[in-house]
Write a protein that holds these residues in place. Structure first.
Motif, short mmCIF file in Angstrom:
data_model
loop_
_atom_site.label_atom_id
_atom_site.label_comp_id
_atom_site.label_asym_id
_atom_site.label_seq_id
_atom_site.Cartn_x
_atom_site.Cartn_y
_atom_site.Cartn_z
N GLN A 191 43.22 77.38 31.19
CA GLN A 191 42.35 76.77 30.17
C GLN A 191 40.91 76.87 30.64
OE1 GLN A 191 43.24 72.98 27.91
NE2 GLN A 191 41.55 72.20 29.17
N GLU A 192 40.12 77.56 29.84
CA GLU A 192 38.70 77.73 30.18
C GLU A 192 37.96 76.40 30.05
OE1 GLU A 192 37.24 80.31 31.36
OE2 GLU A 192 38.78 81.85 31.08
N GLY A 193 37.06 76.13 30.99
CA GLY A 193 36.25 74.92 30.93
C GLY A 193 35.06 75.09 30.01
N VAL A 194 34.69 74.00 29.35
CA VAL A 194 33.54 74.00 28.44
C VAL A 194 32.66 72.80 28.78
CG1 VAL A 194 32.75 73.90 26.05
CG2 VAL A 194 34.88 75.12 26.61
N ASP A 195 31.37 73.02 28.92
CA ASP A 195 30.44 71.93 29.20
C ASP A 195 30.22 71.08 27.95
OD1 ASP A 195 30.14 72.85 31.77
OD2 ASP A 195 28.30 73.96 31.35
N ARG A 253 46.83 85.98 27.77
CA ARG A 253 46.48 84.92 26.82
C ARG A 253 45.29 84.08 27.32
NH1 ARG A 253 52.43 82.47 25.08
NH2 ARG A 253 53.25 84.40 24.16
N SER A 254 45.14 84.01 28.60
CA SER A 254 44.06 83.17 29.15
C SER A 254 42.72 83.89 29.13
CB SER A 254 44.40 82.75 30.57
OG SER A 254 43.32 82.06 31.16
N PRO A 263 45.68 98.92 32.12
CA PRO A 263 44.79 98.56 33.24
C PRO A 263 44.23 97.14 33.15
CG PRO A 263 43.56 99.88 31.69
CD PRO A 263 44.98 99.81 31.16
N GLN A 264 44.59 96.39 32.06
CA GLN A 264 44.08 95.03 31.84
C GLN A 264 42.55 95.01 31.84
OE1 GLN A 264 46.09 91.71 31.37
NE2 GLN A 264 46.78 93.58 30.32
N SER A 265 41.99 95.82 30.95
CA SER A 265 40.54 95.87 30.77
C SER A 265 40.06 94.55 30.19
CB SER A 265 40.19 97.02 29.83
OG SER A 265 38.83 96.97 29.46
N LEU A 266 38.93 94.05 30.73
CA LEU A 266 38.38 92.78 30.25
C LEU A 266 36.90 92.96 29.92
CD1 LEU A 266 38.82 89.75 29.77
CD2 LEU A 266 38.11 89.35 32.13
N PRO A 267 36.54 92.93 28.62
CA PRO A 267 37.47 92.88 27.49
C PRO A 267 38.08 94.26 27.23
CG PRO A 267 35.23 93.00 26.70
CD PRO A 267 35.14 92.89 28.19
N GLY A 268 39.10 94.26 26.37
CA GLY A 268 39.78 95.52 26.08
C GLY A 268 38.89 96.54 25.39
#
Length: 362
Positions: free
Chosen positions: A183-187, A304-305, A312-317
Motif C-alpha cells: 500500500q503506497e503511502g500518501v501525505d 498490483r502494488s 521484464p517488469q518494466s515500471l511503468p510498462g
C-alpha cells in the motif's frame, strides 16, 4: 492708628506687595513711579517708632514687627508683574521634536497639547494599523524622537503537508531481506489561511484564521520477508564457459540450471536474442533465473502494488513503447526492451541477476 503701625501709601499707583524682612529693613513695593520714589523713601524714613512698640514680645507674629525707621531709596525693590502676552510666549513657541516615518526624518515644532494634534498639524497622518513609539494622547516632549511604522494586514493561503507513516508487516512469502510495498503511502494535505501583520513591509505577527483538510494521510504498508533461502546446489563444473562479454566476475550462480527451452516460447525468443548479442550460456542462465523471479516469463504479468508490467517488469510498462507500440501483448518487444535496459544499466544479465539477489530489484 499709632505712628509705629502707620502704612506707607502713595496715590492710586502705589501698592504695598511685601512685608518687613527682619534684620534687613527692606520694603517690597510694586509699580512705584520714578518721580515719587525719592519722596516715598523720605516718608518711610520719617516713620517714628515708639520705644514701647519697638519691643516685640515673645511669641509675636511678623505682623507685630514695627517698620524700621531708617530706610534708604536703594532699599526699595521694584517688582513689575509680567504681562499676559509674555506668559503665553512659551506656549506660542512650542516644542521641537523629530519624527521618523516613511523612510525620512522630519523635524516638527508645535504648541499642540498632544502628540496626535502635533502630528496632524505637521501633515503626518497616522493610520489605524500604524505603530507609534510614543503615546499619542500625551504632550510631545522636547528633543524626543518619535518612530512611526506603517502597519497593514495580509491574508495568505498555503498548502501544509502531513507526512504519512510507514507500517512493516512480516511475511513468509518473501525471502529474508526482500520487501514489497502493498500500500503506497500518501501525505495528508491541509489548506491553511493565515492573517499576517506587517510593519513597513516586514512580517511581525501571524495567526491561523482557518485550516481545511483536503486529504487524510495514508499509511504506507511494506511487507518484509522472513523465509529462509534454500541452499543452492553445488556445481561440479569449472565455471563459466561463456563469451568474453560476460564480464560478471563474482556474480552468484543461478538457483538451478536452466531448463530446456521449448521452441516458439518467450524463453526461446530471449535465448536467441542473448546469443545474438554475443553473450554465452552463462548469461542466458542468469537471465532465465532473473525473469523467472520477476514474472515467470508471463508477458501479461502486472504487479498490483507498483504497476510494473510484462516479462521484464518494466515500471511503468509504457517505457517499452520505445521499442514498439505492441508492448502490451508482444513478448519479443518486451524482451528486446528488457535486454536493452539490462545491457545499458548492468552490462549483462549476470550483472542484473547479481543486483537482484542483493537488493531484490534490478
Amino acid at each position: 492708628m499709632s505712628t509705629a503701625r502707620r502704612g506707607v501709601k502713595y496715590g492710586l499707583y502705589t501698592v504695598i506687595l511685601g512685608a518687613l524682612v527682619a534684620g534687613t529693613g527692606t520694603v517690597v513695593v510694586g509699580q512705584v513711579r520714578d518721580d515719587a520714589a525719592a519722596q516715598l523713601a523720605q516718608e518711610a524714613a520719617t516713620v517714628e517708632v515708639a520705644a514701647a512698640e519697638a519691643h516685640v514680645p515673645e511669641g509675636a507674629s511678623s505682623a507685630d514687627v514695627p517698620l524700621v525707621s531708617d530706610l534708604a531709596t536703594q532699599q526699595l525693590q521694584h517688582v513689575a508683574p509680567a504681562s499676559r502676552s509674555q506668559s503665553r510666549a512659551s506656549l506660542v513657541d512650542g516644542v521641537t521634536f523629530t519624527v521618523v516615518v516613511d523612510g525620512a526624518t522630519v523635524e516638527v515644532t508645535s504648541a499642540a497639547s498632544t502628540l496626535s494634534d502635533a502630528l496632524a498639524e505637521a501633515g503626518i497622518v497616522v493610520g489605524w494599523d500604524d505603530q507609534v513609539s510614543a503615546d499619542l494622547a500625551a504632550a510631545p516632549e522636547p528633543g524626543a524622537q518619535v518612530l512611526i511604522g506603517r502597519g497593514g494586514t495580509q491574508y495568505v493561503t498555503e498548502q501544509v503537508l502531513t507526512p504519512h507513516e510507514t507500517e512493516e508487516r512480516r511475511t513468509s512469502e518473501l525471502l529474508e531481506g526482500e520487501t514489497r510495498v502493498v500500500q503506497e503511502g500518501v501525505d495528508g494535505d491541509d489548506r491553511v489561511t493565515s492573517e499576517i501583520t506587517v510593519v513597513d513591509g516586514a512580517e511581525v505577527a501571524r495567526r491561523t484564521v482557518v485550516s481545511v483538510r483536503s486529504a487524510e494521510p495514508v499509511t504506507e504498508i511494506v511487507e518484509v520477508g522472513t523465509r529462509k533461502p534454500t541452499p543452492a546446489a553445488t556445481s561440479s563444473g569449472s565455471g563459466s564457459t561463456g563469451s568474453s562479454g560476460s564480464g560478471s566476475a563474482g556474480a552468484p550462480a543461478p538457483a538451478a540450471p536452466a531448463t530446456p527451452v521449448d521452441p516458439g516460447t518467450s524463453r526461446a525468443i530471449a535465448q536467441e536474442q542473448v546469443a545474438s548479442r554475443g553473450w554465452g550460456e552463462d548469461q542466458w542462465i542468469c537471465l532465465d533465473s532473473l525473469w523467472q523471479k520477476e514474472s515467470n516469463w508471463n508477458h501479461l504479468a502486472q504487479n498490483r502494488s507498483s504497476g510494473a508490467y510484462g516479462i521484464p517488469q518494466s515500471l511503468p510498462g509504457s517505457k517499452m513503447a520505445s521499442v514498439a507500440d505492441d508492448w502490451r501483448t508482444n513478448p519479443a518487444t518486451q524482451i528486446t526492451w528488457g535486454l536493452n535496459y539490462i545491457e545499458g544499466r548492468y552490462g549483462n544479465p549476470c550483472g542484473a541477476w547479481d543486483h537482484s539477489k542483493r537488493r531484490n530489484w534490478y
